[in-house]
Design a protein around this motif. Sequence first.
Motif, PDB file in Angstrom:
ATOM      1  N   VAL A  17       0.854  -1.180   0.000  1.00 52.32           N
ATOM      2  CA  VAL A  17       0.000   0.000   0.000  1.00 52.32           C
ATOM      3  C   VAL A  17       0.897   1.238   0.000  1.00 52.32           C
ATOM      4  O   VAL A  17       1.969   1.219   0.606  1.00 52.32           O
ATOM      5  CB  VAL A  17      -0.950  -0.031   1.229  1.00 52.32           C
ATOM      6  CG1 VAL A  17      -0.186   0.038   2.521  1.00 52.32           C
ATOM      7  CG2 VAL A  17      -2.005   1.017   1.148  1.00 52.32           C
ATOM      8  N   PRO A  18       0.473   2.294  -0.673  1.00 49.50           N
ATOM      9  CA  PRO A  18       1.270   3.527  -0.621  1.00 49.50           C
ATOM     10  C   PRO A  18       1.020   4.258   0.697  1.00 49.50           C
ATOM     11  O   PRO A  18      -0.015   4.051   1.347  1.00 49.50           O
ATOM     12  CB  PRO A  18       0.748   4.337  -1.807  1.00 49.50           C
ATOM     13  CG  PRO A  18      -0.644   3.843  -2.041  1.00 49.50           C
ATOM     14  CD  PRO A  18      -0.641   2.396  -1.622  1.00 49.50           C
ATOM     15  N   PRO A  19       1.941   5.120   1.094  1.00 43.81           N
ATOM     16  CA  PRO A  19       1.795   5.838   2.370  1.00 43.81           C
ATOM     17  C   PRO A  19       0.520   6.672   2.469  1.00 43.81           C
ATOM     18  O   PRO A  19       0.011   6.890   3.558  1.00 43.81           O
ATOM     19  CB  PRO A  19       3.030   6.748   2.417  1.00 43.81           C
ATOM     20  CG  PRO A  19       4.005   6.139   1.485  1.00 43.81           C
ATOM     21  CD  PRO A  19       3.217   5.436   0.428  1.00 43.81           C
ATOM     22  N   GLY A  20      -0.024   7.109   1.350  1.00 47.59           N
ATOM     23  CA  GLY A  20      -1.203   7.960   1.380  1.00 47.59           C
ATOM     24  C   GLY A  20      -2.533   7.239   1.400  1.00 47.59           C
ATOM     25  O   GLY A  20      -3.593   7.880   1.499  1.00 47.59           O
ATOM     26  N   ALA A  21      -2.534   5.917   1.340  1.00 51.67           N
ATOM     27  CA  ALA A  21      -3.790   5.161   1.397  1.00 51.67           C
ATOM     28  C   ALA A  21      -4.462   5.389   2.742  1.00 51.67           C
ATOM     29  O   ALA A  21      -3.791   5.488   3.774  1.00 51.67           O
ATOM     30  CB  ALA A  21      -3.524   3.682   1.194  1.00 51.67           C
TER      31      ALA A  21
END
Length: 142
Positions: A17-21
């Motif tokens: 998952v990306p940090p901004g999810a």
Amino acid sequence: MRIAEILRNKGSAVQTVPPGATVCELLGDFARHNIGAMVVVDGTAVVGIVTERDIVRQLHERGPSILVATASEVMTADVATCLPTDSVDSLAETMTERRIRHLPVVVDGHLVGIVSIGDVVKSRIDELQAERDQLRSYIHHG
């Protein structure tokens, strides 16, 4: 037994998952993939890990507003990792000492898999089963 053997048996697919999810998105991914942890990656770099336990703790502290928080806000940034060449026994020690259930497998900064405490237990059970079968064969066939 080495971590590489566990990955050969279970596969090397890792949900990331990306940090901004958002936490809400994370929860959906946990349910959809039937998993308890996701590795947070920025490009190809492992920057953290988020577990169900992390989210529950944050829910307790912050309440329902946690659902709109990002992965980077709830993740564990000090990620313990292992190598495919590490022994399962050493991994079990690390998991026990640090009280963690999931370790990303990283080679030269690249994520190549993830190992859970369930994988470690299954590995040990398989080893014990093989030893038992060998002993039975030895007893019955001399």
